[in-house]
Each structure stands twice: as C-alpha cells, then as structure tokens.
Write an enzyme that holds these catalytic residues in place. Sequence first.
Site, PDB file in Angstrom:
ATOM      1  N   ARG A 106       0.882  -1.097   0.163  1.00 35.47           N
ATOM      2  CA  ARG A 106      -0.148   0.123   0.112  1.00 35.47           C
ATOM      3  C   ARG A 106       0.877   1.185   0.016  1.00 35.47           C
ATOM      4  O   ARG A 106       1.602   1.366   1.005  1.00 35.47           O
ATOM      5  CB  ARG A 106      -0.849  -0.034   1.525  1.00 35.47           C
ATOM      6  CG  ARG A 106      -1.678   1.334   1.461  1.00 35.47           C
ATOM      7  CD  ARG A 106      -2.968   1.318   2.289  1.00 35.47           C
ATOM      8  NE  ARG A 106      -3.756   0.575   1.821  1.00 35.47           N
ATOM      9  CZ  ARG A 106      -5.320   0.501   2.242  1.00 35.47           C
ATOM     10  NH1 ARG A 106      -5.356   1.184   3.453  1.00 35.47           N
ATOM     11  NH2 ARG A 106      -6.196  -0.061   1.681  1.00 35.47           N
ATOM     12  N   HIS A 133      -6.942   0.751  -6.903  1.00 32.84           N
ATOM     13  CA  HIS A 133      -7.382  -0.190  -5.822  1.00 32.84           C
ATOM     14  C   HIS A 133      -8.040  -1.426  -6.386  1.00 32.84           C
ATOM     15  O   HIS A 133      -9.149  -1.683  -6.390  1.00 32.84           O
ATOM     16  CB  HIS A 133      -8.363   0.476  -4.716  1.00 32.84           C
ATOM     17  CG  HIS A 133      -8.227   0.041  -3.442  1.00 32.84           C
ATOM     18  ND1 HIS A 133      -7.576  -1.283  -2.957  1.00 32.84           N
ATOM     19  CD2 HIS A 133      -8.999   0.116  -2.280  1.00 32.84           C
ATOM     20  CE1 HIS A 133      -7.714  -1.618  -1.840  1.00 32.84           C
ATOM     21  NE2 HIS A 133      -8.464  -0.580  -1.246  1.00 32.84           N
ATOM     22  N   ASP A 223     -17.369   6.770  -2.224  1.00 31.60           N
ATOM     23  CA  ASP A 223     -15.977   6.581  -1.478  1.00 31.60           C
ATOM     24  C   ASP A 223     -15.981   7.792  -1.134  1.00 31.60           C
ATOM     25  O   ASP A 223     -16.596   8.829  -1.351  1.00 31.60           O
ATOM     26  CB  ASP A 223     -14.860   6.063  -2.492  1.00 31.60           C
ATOM     27  CG  ASP A 223     -13.745   5.985  -1.540  1.00 31.60           C
ATOM     28  OD1 ASP A 223     -13.704   5.753  -0.348  1.00 31.60           O
ATOM     29  OD2 ASP A 223     -12.535   5.999  -2.228  1.00 31.60           O
TER      30      ASP A 223
HETATM   31  N1  NVA Z   1     -10.105   6.523  -1.892  1.00 39.45           N
HETATM   32  C1  NVA Z   1      -9.905   6.005  -0.547  1.00 39.45           C
HETATM   33  C2  NVA Z   1      -9.902   4.445  -0.208  1.00 39.45           C
HETATM   34  C3  NVA Z   1      -9.354   3.875   0.999  1.00 39.45           C
HETATM   35  C4  NVA Z   1      -9.669   2.452   1.041  1.00 39.45           C
HETATM   36  C5  NVA Z   1      -8.183   6.563   0.032  1.00 39.45           C
HETATM   37  O1  NVA Z   1      -7.563   6.281  -0.949  1.00 39.45           O
HETATM   38  O2  NVA Z   1      -8.003   6.856   1.016  1.00 39.45           O
HETATM   39  N1   CP Z   2     -11.410  -0.589   1.769  1.00 39.85           N
HETATM   40  C1   CP Z   2     -10.060  -0.703   2.308  1.00 39.85           C
HETATM   41  O1   CP Z   2      -8.961  -0.780   1.445  1.00 39.85           O
HETATM   42  O2   CP Z   2      -9.958  -0.701   3.370  1.00 39.85           O
HETATM   43  P1   CP Z   2      -8.647  -0.018   4.644  1.00 39.85           P
HETATM   44  O3   CP Z   2      -8.055   1.377   4.116  1.00 39.85           O
HETATM   45  O4   CP Z   2      -9.154  -0.388   5.919  1.00 39.85           O
HETATM   46  O5   CP Z   2      -7.604  -1.153   3.992  1.00 39.85           O
END
Ligand code: NVA
Ligand code: CP
Length: 302
Positions: A106, A133, A223
């Site tokens: 990540r 993602h 989101d």
């Molecule tokens: N768009 C959000 C998704 C988190 C799972 C982010 O990047 O923070």
């Molecule tokens: N949806 C998702 O990726 O959640 P987290 O940020 O908690 O991993």
Amino acid sequence: MKLKTKDLLTLNELDRKEIEKITDDAIKLKKDFKAGISKPLLKNKTLAMIFQKPSTRTRVSFEVGMFQLGGYALSLSSDELQLARGETIEDTSKTLSRYVDIIMARVYSHKEVEILAKNSIVPVINGLSDSFHPCQILADLMTIKEKKKKLAGLKLAWIGDGNNVCNSMIYGCVKTGMDIAVATPKGYEPDSKVVRESKRVGYVEILHDPAKAVRDADVVATDTFVSIHHQTTDRALDFLPKFQVNPSLMKKAKHNAIFLHCLPAKRGQEVTSSVIDGSQSVVWDEAENRLHAQKSLMVALL
Ligand code: NVA
Ligand code: CP
C-alpha cells in the site's frame, strides 16, 4: 488457470475470463470456508505486506486470508524498514522477493508499486495507491455477482470523487460487460487515460449530474471525498450537498439497487447513515468479501 500477468497493479492486467474465474473461485472459497472446509492451497507460502499508509480491511483480510490458506503473512510498516533510512524501493524489492513468495504493498505514489513489481522476482499486488485499488474491485465484483447472480448487462453508478477506487471500478465494469456512469463535480473526474482506454472496451459515461447517473442503476457506489493521499480536507466542500448518496438519490436508482462503499466511510458526507445502514446497503458483505477475493487472487497469482 495461470494468469497472464505476474503482478496485479491496476486491474487492467486481467482479462474478462480471469476476473470471472477469480470472482467465481472466491465465491466457492467463501462457501467452503462457511461449511468448515479448509483448503491449504498456499501451504508454507509467505506474503510480505508493506504499508506506507493506514489500513484496517486490507491488512486484516490479507493476513487472515494467508493464514486460512495455510501460509504466513508479515505486516511491515514502511517506517520500520530501511526504506525509512533511504534504502531504495528497488533494493528493498530485490531483497524481499528473495525471502517471500508474494508481496502486497500500500503506497502513496502508484509509481512506487510499479518499481516494486519491476524489481521483484515474485508477484506484487497493489493494496491501494493514489491511482488504483484493484483488490477492492475484485471484492466488489464478487459481491455484485453474489447479490445479482450476474455482472454483464448491469449498470453501476459511481457518485462523488473520480478517485483510485473509481479508476479500478471503471476497468472492472467494462471488462465484465457492466455499464458504468460516473458523476463527479467538475475537476474531480477519473483518470482520463483510464476513461479513454475503457471506452474502447465497454460503456463509460462521465457526468456531473448524480440523478442522471443513478437512473436505471443496479448498483450505486461511492467513496470518501478525502482520500489518504489528499493533502487537504476542504475538498469535501466541492461535493456537498449535490454528490451525497442519500435516500432521495437512492430512490432514483432501480428499486432493487444495491449500495457499495469500500469503507472507511465518512458518514454525513459522501453517504448518509440511513443509506449505509439501510436495507439496500451490502457494505459489510463487501468488506467480508475482501478476504475471499484476495485468497482467490493469491492462489491465481501463485
Ligand atoms: N479512496 C480511499 C480508499 C480507501 C480504502 C483512499 O485512497 O483513501
Ligand atoms: N477498503 C479498504 O481498502 O480499507 P482499508 O483502508 O481499511 O484497508
């Protein structure tokens, strides 16, 4: 089935057959798991998970998933690795891939997960970058399949920010024969390259009117307006009140439409509690499905 790709970074690496196979196998793995049948498909395999940013679902679902398949997962915060003292991503990747069978990362910048993949001799999975993602969308497609018994021919409406999750959702929809309508404020549209490529494959509509996007939709998804990589929180002001998924917007979709959110949600911003806790919401199944979709993905990659 052996996947054509070594890594999963965006979702565009997979073709329709591969996505269908991963999501169908995920549904089977979930059924087996609920029936108490455990299959050590990744016995003695190891997964390294690198986190530059916080996570609840991704971290826990990958770790538990690896355990359920008979393997082992290590969670590595980038602050604790020599990365924090300036070791390059290239050297980190070359080293880690000599120890483990698969890497999930990540990262802030998508470029970083690309460098990891290029330098790794084992598969690399993007567990969220600023641009994509893919693991989330595999779980989302699995969830839609469970609820609607099919993907092709359905319409998904994406409301709010044209962000990382939206970019991978566009790939996921067009590849599986779903139509996607995206409604964002002006200036918050999804990646133009993703849209251009996807329009050659399937139906993608980029709009600025949420009511128009949800018309005839089988699935409504949103989101957060403020992703982890965003520097400012006041961008939410550009979305409200028009781009909130609330009961009045849900009423404009099909009567049996389901509501998806990758979570974490900012209740009262992109979605009201009445929708996320309401009868059309499938967000907890969606979160649960991360576990099985990623187990299926890791089996396919290995
Ligand atoms: N768009 C959000 C998704 C988190 C799972 C982010 O990047 O923070
Ligand atoms: N949806 C998702 O990726 O959640 P987290 O940020 O908690 O991993």
